[in-house]
Scaffold this motif. Structure first.
Motif, PDB file in Angstrom:
ATOM      1  N   GLY A  93       0.623  -1.254  -0.112  1.00  0.00           N
ATOM      2  CA  GLY A  93       0.192  -0.044  -0.040  1.00  0.00           C
ATOM      3  C   GLY A  93       0.889   1.328  -0.047  1.00  0.00           C
ATOM      4  O   GLY A  93       0.384   2.239  -0.647  1.00  0.00           O
ATOM      5  N   GLY A  94       1.893   1.042   0.414  1.00  0.00           N
ATOM      6  CA  GLY A  94       3.129   2.174   0.168  1.00  0.00           C
ATOM      7  C   GLY A  94       3.342   2.821   1.402  1.00  0.00           C
ATOM      8  O   GLY A  94       4.453   3.781   1.614  1.00  0.00           O
ATOM      9  N   ASP A  95       2.726   2.659   2.711  1.00  0.00           N
ATOM     10  CA  ASP A  95       3.106   3.407   3.795  1.00  0.00           C
ATOM     11  C   ASP A  95       4.338   2.798   4.283  1.00  0.00           C
ATOM     12  O   ASP A  95       4.869   1.693   4.283  1.00  0.00           O
ATOM     13  CB  ASP A  95       2.217   2.905   4.919  1.00  0.00           C
ATOM     14  CG  ASP A  95       0.819   3.664   4.815  1.00  0.00           C
ATOM     15  OD1 ASP A  95       0.646   4.531   4.033  1.00  0.00           O
ATOM     16  OD2 ASP A  95      -0.148   3.255   5.368  1.00  0.00           O
ATOM     17  N   GLN A  96       5.337   3.780   4.900  1.00  0.00           N
ATOM     18  CA  GLN A  96       6.662   3.660   5.433  1.00  0.00           C
ATOM     19  C   GLN A  96       6.852   3.661   6.991  1.00  0.00           C
ATOM     20  O   GLN A  96       6.153   4.621   7.657  1.00  0.00           O
ATOM     21  CB  GLN A  96       7.789   4.560   4.752  1.00  0.00           C
ATOM     22  CG  GLN A  96       7.662   4.485   3.177  1.00  0.00           C
ATOM     23  CD  GLN A  96       8.831   5.280   2.460  1.00  0.00           C
ATOM     24  OE1 GLN A  96       9.730   5.755   3.263  1.00  0.00           O
ATOM     25  NE2 GLN A  96       8.634   5.308   1.275  1.00  0.00           N
ATOM     26  N   VAL A  97       7.482   2.811   7.448  1.00  0.00           N
ATOM     27  CA  VAL A  97       7.812   2.955   9.086  1.00  0.00           C
ATOM     28  C   VAL A  97       9.410   2.748   9.106  1.00  0.00           C
ATOM     29  O   VAL A  97       9.729   1.732   8.475  1.00  0.00           O
ATOM     30  CB  VAL A  97       7.129   1.692   9.817  1.00  0.00           C
ATOM     31  CG1 VAL A  97       7.367   2.044  11.436  1.00  0.00           C
ATOM     32  CG2 VAL A  97       5.441   2.367   9.615  1.00  0.00           C
ATOM     33  N   GLY A  98      10.230   3.729   9.828  1.00  0.00           N
ATOM     34  CA  GLY A  98      11.519   3.723   9.910  1.00  0.00           C
ATOM     35  C   GLY A  98      12.043   4.385  10.872  1.00  0.00           C
ATOM     36  O   GLY A  98      11.529   5.417  11.546  1.00  0.00           O
ATOM     37  N   ILE A  99      13.232   4.027  11.292  1.00  0.00           N
ATOM     38  CA  ILE A  99      14.067   4.750  12.394  1.00  0.00           C
ATOM     39  C   ILE A  99      15.551   5.018  11.877  1.00  0.00           C
ATOM     40  O   ILE A  99      16.086   4.221  11.155  1.00  0.00           O
ATOM     41  CB  ILE A  99      14.270   3.936  13.991  1.00  0.00           C
ATOM     42  CG1 ILE A  99      12.847   4.125  14.344  1.00  0.00           C
ATOM     43  CG2 ILE A  99      15.244   4.458  14.458  1.00  0.00           C
ATOM     44  CD1 ILE A  99      12.820   3.349  15.746  1.00  0.00           C
ATOM     45  N   LEU A 100      15.785   6.167  11.929  1.00  0.00           N
ATOM     46  CA  LEU A 100      17.129   6.537  11.641  1.00  0.00           C
ATOM     47  C   LEU A 100      18.020   6.754  12.955  1.00  0.00           C
ATOM     48  O   LEU A 100      17.520   7.746  13.680  1.00  0.00           O
ATOM     49  CB  LEU A 100      17.241   7.685  10.687  1.00  0.00           C
ATOM     50  CG  LEU A 100      18.595   8.358  10.279  1.00  0.00           C
ATOM     51  CD1 LEU A 100      19.130   7.270   9.210  1.00  0.00           C
ATOM     52  CD2 LEU A 100      18.468   9.847   9.672  1.00  0.00           C
ATOM     53  N   LYS A 101      19.149   6.117  13.127  1.00  0.00           N
ATOM     54  CA  LYS A 101      20.178   6.462  14.358  1.00  0.00           C
ATOM     55  C   LYS A 101      21.091   7.349  13.751  1.00  0.00           C
ATOM     56  O   LYS A 101      21.821   6.959  12.886  1.00  0.00           O
ATOM     57  CB  LYS A 101      20.442   5.108  14.814  1.00  0.00           C
ATOM     58  CG  LYS A 101      19.637   4.590  15.734  1.00  0.00           C
ATOM     59  CD  LYS A 101      20.155   3.096  16.133  1.00  0.00           C
ATOM     60  CE  LYS A 101      19.039   2.676  17.121  1.00  0.00           C
ATOM     61  NZ  LYS A 101      19.711   1.372  17.598  1.00  0.00           N
ATOM     62  N   ARG A 102      21.626   8.325  14.629  1.00  0.00           N
ATOM     63  CA  ARG A 102      22.690   9.242  14.317  1.00  0.00           C
ATOM     64  C   ARG A 102      23.248   8.734  15.881  1.00  0.00           C
ATOM     65  O   ARG A 102      23.064   9.164  16.641  1.00  0.00           O
ATOM     66  CB  ARG A 102      22.291  10.559  14.324  1.00  0.00           C
ATOM     67  CG  ARG A 102      21.777  10.850  13.031  1.00  0.00           C
ATOM     68  CD  ARG A 102      21.312  12.552  12.968  1.00  0.00           C
ATOM     69  NE  ARG A 102      20.750  13.140  11.655  1.00  0.00           N
ATOM     70  CZ  ARG A 102      19.577  13.029  11.452  1.00  0.00           C
ATOM     71  NH1 ARG A 102      18.635  12.404  12.228  1.00  0.00           N
ATOM     72  NH2 ARG A 102      19.053  13.254  10.387  1.00  0.00           N
ATOM     73  N   ASP A 103      24.641   8.161  15.615  1.00  0.00           N
ATOM     74  CA  ASP A 103      25.462   7.747  16.632  1.00  0.00           C
ATOM     75  C   ASP A 103      24.657   6.992  17.698  1.00  0.00           C
ATOM     76  O   ASP A 103      24.743   7.675  18.867  1.00  0.00           O
ATOM     77  CB  ASP A 103      26.246   9.091  17.267  1.00  0.00           C
ATOM     78  CG  ASP A 103      27.307   9.662  16.464  1.00  0.00           C
ATOM     79  OD1 ASP A 103      27.635   8.628  15.519  1.00  0.00           O
ATOM     80  OD2 ASP A 103      27.583  10.818  16.228  1.00  0.00           O
ATOM     81  N   ASP A 104      23.922   6.025  17.300  1.00  0.00           N
ATOM     82  CA  ASP A 104      22.956   5.504  18.130  1.00  0.00           C
ATOM     83  C   ASP A 104      21.990   6.216  19.015  1.00  0.00           C
ATOM     84  O   ASP A 104      20.998   5.777  19.783  1.00  0.00           O
ATOM     85  CB  ASP A 104      23.813   4.620  19.329  1.00  0.00           C
ATOM     86  CG  ASP A 104      24.633   3.751  18.872  1.00  0.00           C
ATOM     87  OD1 ASP A 104      24.088   2.953  17.636  1.00  0.00           O
ATOM     88  OD2 ASP A 104      25.782   3.356  19.362  1.00  0.00           O
ATOM     89  N   ARG A 105      21.547   7.445  18.479  1.00  0.00           N
ATOM     90  CA  ARG A 105      20.268   7.937  18.755  1.00  0.00           C
ATOM     91  C   ARG A 105      19.139   7.952  17.990  1.00  0.00           C
ATOM     92  O   ARG A 105      19.275   8.527  16.719  1.00  0.00           O
ATOM     93  CB  ARG A 105      20.688   9.532  19.094  1.00  0.00           C
ATOM     94  CG  ARG A 105      21.842   9.726  20.186  1.00  0.00           C
ATOM     95  CD  ARG A 105      22.026  11.200  20.591  1.00  0.00           C
ATOM     96  NE  ARG A 105      22.263  12.097  19.366  1.00  0.00           N
ATOM     97  CZ  ARG A 105      23.774  12.395  18.962  1.00  0.00           C
ATOM     98  NH1 ARG A 105      24.354  11.928  19.810  1.00  0.00           N
ATOM     99  NH2 ARG A 105      23.949  13.149  18.022  1.00  0.00           N
ATOM    100  N   PRO A 106      18.294   7.381  18.241  1.00  0.00           N
ATOM    101  CA  PRO A 106      16.928   6.851  17.387  1.00  0.00           C
ATOM    102  C   PRO A 106      16.054   8.191  17.283  1.00  0.00           C
ATOM    103  O   PRO A 106      15.983   9.128  17.984  1.00  0.00           O
ATOM    104  CB  PRO A 106      16.314   5.912  18.170  1.00  0.00           C
ATOM    105  CG  PRO A 106      16.373   6.171  19.624  1.00  0.00           C
ATOM    106  CD  PRO A 106      17.776   6.587  19.651  1.00  0.00           C
ATOM    107  N   ALA A 107      15.430   8.232  16.016  1.00  0.00           N
ATOM    108  CA  ALA A 107      14.775   9.202  15.660  1.00  0.00           C
ATOM    109  C   ALA A 107      13.835   8.727  14.196  1.00  0.00           C
ATOM    110  O   ALA A 107      14.328   7.892  13.654  1.00  0.00           O
ATOM    111  CB  ALA A 107      15.300  10.633  15.282  1.00  0.00           C
TER     112      ALA A 107
END
Length: 226
Positions: free
Chosen positions: A186-200
């Motif tokens: 359906g196209g929805d996206q779920v994700g996490i981006l870590k910068r130096d192990d800090r999630p966002a």
């Protein structure tokens, strides 16, 4: 007086004998029949046919349980948890699997392990995280994820690209960047981006190319394989 002579005596005896013989012939008794009445013949019942030996009935063998369909050697699955709080994607390649659990904010887990011939799998991650699942009907995986002391039930349907699991790692502006994305049917996206192990929360990727811009730099998120 003269005694009768012997001749007279003989004649008298002869007459008496003839008289007795004649009397016996006239009034003689019928001799008793010596023939015994035949005993009635024993009635014989028609010989009964021998009862056939009881047929040994053998119960039909119990049908063998139908095994679950074998997991495809190359397939991707994506879906949500039962409480709709998170997403999960599983990639299967040649009897191995890798999965990604993500709530899109700050909770994620990468898990990996083997897939058995019956479609069952037990994948493990860091800190004791665990996924237990099973392929159902050859089209979806149903299972649970244990993470951070919580258990999440989930269903992941077989995904057709561009749906699936993506990841990008790089160093951007001196920071180690690690991003994971689940593109749902359906196209929805779920994700996490870590910068130096800090999630966002992760920025969206272009599902056709995997292109994503992070802190002004363009990276490419690629499909994940075990």
């Amino acid at each position: 007086m003269k005694r009768p002579g012997p001749v007279v005596t003989l004649l008298a005896g002869l007459v008496l004998g003839l008289f007795l013989l004649s009397l016996n012939a006239t009034t003689g008794t019928k001799p008793a029949s010596s023939t015994q009445e035949a005993a009635p013949a024993a009635s014989t019942s028609p010989s009964a046919e021998p009862s056939p030996a009881p047929t040994k009935t053998t119960a039909p063998p119990s049908p063998s349980p139908t095994p679950s369909k074998k997991a495809p050697s190359n397939a991707d699955y994506a879906g949500r948890t039962d409480d709709d709080s998170s997403a999960i994607a599983v990639t299967v390649r040649g009897g191995r699997a890798i999965a990604y659990f993500c709530d899109g904010h700050d909770k994620e887990s990468w898990l990996k392990g083997d897939v058995k011939d019956d479609g069952t799998m037990k994948l493990t991650g860091k800190k004791g995280d665990e996924l237990n699942g099973r392929l159902q009907d050859g089209r979806r995986i149903r299972g649970t994820v244990d993470l951070g002391g919580q258990r999440y039930g989930f269903t992941a349907d077989q995904a057709v690209k561009p749906s699936g699991l993506y990841r990008a790692t790089a160093t951007v502006r001196g920071a180690k960047v690690d991003g994971g994305w689940i593109v749902l049917p359906g196209g929805d996206q779920v994700g996490i981006l870590k910068r130096d192990d800090r999630p966002a929360p992760a920025p969206e990727i272009d599902p056709e190319t995997g292109a994503v811009t992070i802190d002004g730099e363009q990276l490419t998120a690629r499909p994940v394989t075990p």
